[in-house]
Design a protein around this motif. Structure first.
Motif, mmCIF file in Angstrom:
data_model
loop_
_atom_site.group_PDB
_atom_site.id
_atom_site.type_symbol
_atom_site.label_atom_id
_atom_site.label_comp_id
_atom_site.label_asym_id
_atom_site.label_seq_id
_atom_site.Cartn_x
_atom_site.Cartn_y
_atom_site.Cartn_z
ATOM 1 N N LEU A 161 7.342 -22.903 -5.892
ATOM 2 C CA LEU A 161 8.137 -21.803 -5.099
ATOM 3 C C LEU A 161 8.339 -20.814 -5.946
ATOM 4 O O LEU A 161 8.198 -19.541 -5.468
ATOM 5 N N TYR A 162 8.902 -20.659 -7.280
ATOM 6 C CA TYR A 162 9.389 -19.446 -7.731
ATOM 7 C C TYR A 162 8.015 -18.695 -8.291
ATOM 8 O O TYR A 162 8.151 -17.507 -8.338
ATOM 9 N N ASP A 163 6.949 -19.206 -8.576
ATOM 10 C CA ASP A 163 5.926 -18.744 -8.924
ATOM 11 C C ASP A 163 5.546 -17.855 -7.708
ATOM 12 O O ASP A 163 4.781 -16.692 -7.807
ATOM 13 N N ALA A 164 5.440 -18.580 -6.606
ATOM 14 C CA ALA A 164 4.975 -17.558 -5.568
ATOM 15 C C ALA A 164 5.940 -16.700 -5.040
ATOM 16 O O ALA A 164 5.204 -15.539 -4.466
ATOM 17 N N ILE A 165 7.341 -16.691 -5.085
ATOM 18 C CA ILE A 165 8.034 -15.615 -5.191
ATOM 19 C C ILE A 165 7.592 -14.494 -5.976
ATOM 20 O O ILE A 165 7.647 -13.220 -5.620
ATOM 21 N N ASN A 166 7.157 -14.696 -7.283
ATOM 22 C CA ASN A 166 6.919 -13.634 -7.945
ATOM 23 C C ASN A 166 5.619 -13.033 -7.638
ATOM 24 O O ASN A 166 5.659 -11.786 -7.815
ATOM 25 N N LYS A 167 4.614 -13.753 -7.102
ATOM 26 C CA LYS A 167 3.565 -13.176 -6.594
ATOM 27 C C LYS A 167 3.862 -12.286 -5.433
ATOM 28 O O LYS A 167 3.173 -11.147 -5.359
ATOM 29 N N GLY A 168 5.004 -12.660 -4.587
ATOM 30 C CA GLY A 168 5.360 -11.763 -3.486
ATOM 31 C C GLY A 168 5.928 -10.266 -4.091
ATOM 32 O O GLY A 168 5.426 -9.266 -3.534
ATOM 33 N N ILE A 169 6.812 -10.461 -4.995
ATOM 34 C CA ILE A 169 7.377 -9.337 -5.500
ATOM 35 C C ILE A 169 6.307 -8.411 -6.265
ATOM 36 O O ILE A 169 6.338 -7.155 -6.182
ATOM 37 N N ALA A 170 5.295 -8.910 -6.861
ATOM 38 C CA ALA A 170 4.198 -8.112 -7.699
ATOM 39 C C ALA A 170 3.511 -7.402 -6.552
ATOM 40 O O ALA A 170 2.997 -6.260 -6.979
ATOM 41 N N ARG A 171 3.246 -7.719 -5.417
ATOM 42 C CA ARG A 171 2.741 -7.347 -4.312
ATOM 43 C C ARG A 171 3.507 -6.376 -3.392
ATOM 44 O O ARG A 171 2.882 -5.524 -2.704
ATOM 45 N N ALA A 172 4.844 -6.324 -3.734
ATOM 46 C CA ALA A 172 5.699 -5.699 -2.816
ATOM 47 C C ALA A 172 5.495 -3.866 -2.856
ATOM 48 O O ALA A 172 5.358 -3.784 -4.334
ATOM 49 N N THR A 173 5.663 -3.369 -2.009
ATOM 50 C CA THR A 173 5.740 -1.847 -2.091
ATOM 51 C C THR A 173 6.901 -1.025 -1.853
ATOM 52 O O THR A 173 6.999 0.024 -1.953
ATOM 53 N N GLY A 174 8.022 -1.805 -1.193
ATOM 54 C CA GLY A 174 9.004 -1.502 -0.699
ATOM 55 C C GLY A 174 9.886 -0.958 -1.700
ATOM 56 O O GLY A 174 9.821 -1.323 -2.824
ATOM 57 N N ASP A 175 11.148 -0.272 -1.400
ATOM 58 C CA ASP A 175 12.249 0.204 -2.540
ATOM 59 C C ASP A 175 13.050 -0.994 -2.588
ATOM 60 O O ASP A 175 13.668 -1.049 -3.534
ATOM 61 N N LEU A 176 13.137 -1.807 -1.769
ATOM 62 C CA LEU A 176 14.006 -2.833 -1.579
ATOM 63 C C LEU A 176 13.049 -4.397 -1.480
ATOM 64 O O LEU A 176 11.995 -4.314 -0.702
ATOM 65 N N VAL A 177 13.724 -5.496 -2.024
ATOM 66 C CA VAL A 177 13.043 -6.661 -1.936
ATOM 67 C C VAL A 177 14.044 -7.752 -1.456
ATOM 68 O O VAL A 177 15.284 -7.890 -1.611
#
Length: 264
Positions: free
Chosen positions: A69-85
């Protein structure tokens, strides 16, 4: 401001559709939606392909093996381009049509704000819509940083955080914590780094019962041990017996008056 919403999943075809549909109903906000799938073998990928055109380019997804789960969340954060997550788990639903807009609003009002959080409610495990009855209401209204010692944190699914804070302070620690990486991150962000926060009187998420941290006695014991370790890692001393008062607090949550849903 632009918001990056992240959902992680694996073999979640039975519940993911309601999460996706709750995002489709959002209005009045600039957002992107990342779904990080852990190489599902059920109908999850087919569901994502089916729903993708409805998002008009806002939905982006990957399907590949991960370390949980937490590794997958990190992947999402790394790909995010928004100001907020912000996060929406595959078993959950946004609890109103204006949740994303309400998440963004306080950051538009206060450029110094780092974190905002609100409330969540638990619904039955088999719930098929956000109209499901509330089993327990979990509010961040009464939470204070010293409550980390009891193992109590504000409701993690209600959080929205400036993306740049992850670059400064780091993400989740999947190799160190299996269940309590969310607790450790919030201790690190809110207690150790003292990020500026605001409580929102808003129920953001309808969360189905079940999952790693709410399923069974063994999971609870492991969770409490990991919480103790997470607190000590960040300079907050505690011990296992200090986890017991949080269960009395959970009884208190059942008695809390419900806060009006965002779309009412």
């Amino acid at each position: 401001m632009k918001l990056s919403l992240i959902t992680v999943c694996r073999n979640s075809a039975d519940t993911l559709a309601t999460a996706l549909d709750s995002v489709l109903r959002q209005n009045g906000v600039d957002y992107e939606y990342w779904v990080i799938d852990g190489a599902s073998t059920d109908g999850t990928v087919a569901l994502l392909r089916d729903r993708e055109p409805r998002f008009g380019g806002r939905l982006r997804w990957i399907s590949e093996p991960d370390r949980g789960l937490y590794d997958a969340i990190n992947k999402g954060i790394a790909r995010a381009t928004g100001d907020l997550v912000a996060l929406l788990h595959a078993d959950d639903m946004l609890d109103g049509d204006g949740i994303l807009a309400r998440w963004v609003q306080p950051f538009d009002e206060d450029p110094t704000l780092d974190v905002a959080y609100g409330d969540i409610r638990f619904v039955p495990e088999g719930a098929t819509s956000r109209e499901a009855p509330t089993v327990r209401y979990y509010s961040g209204r009464f939470w204070r940083p010293w409550m980390f010692r009891w193992g109590l944190m504000p409701p993690h699914p209600s959080f929205v955080i400036r993306r740049e804070r992850f670059a400064e302070l780091g993400g989740y620690l999947p190799d160190t914590f299996r269940i309590a990486a969310d607790h450790e991150l919030l201790v690190r962000f809110l207690y150790k780094a003292r990020l500026r926060t605001r409580y929102l009187p808003l129920c953001t998420t309808a969360m189905r019962l079940g999952g790693l941290s709410t399923d069974g006695i063994r999971a609870r014991i492991r969770l409490n041990r990991e919480i103790v370790r997470a607190n000590r890692m960040n300079g907050l001393w505690c011990c296992l017996p200090m986890m017991f008062p949080k269960y009395a607090y959970k009884v208190f949550e059942v008695l809390l008056p419900r806060i009006r849903r965002a779309d009412q």
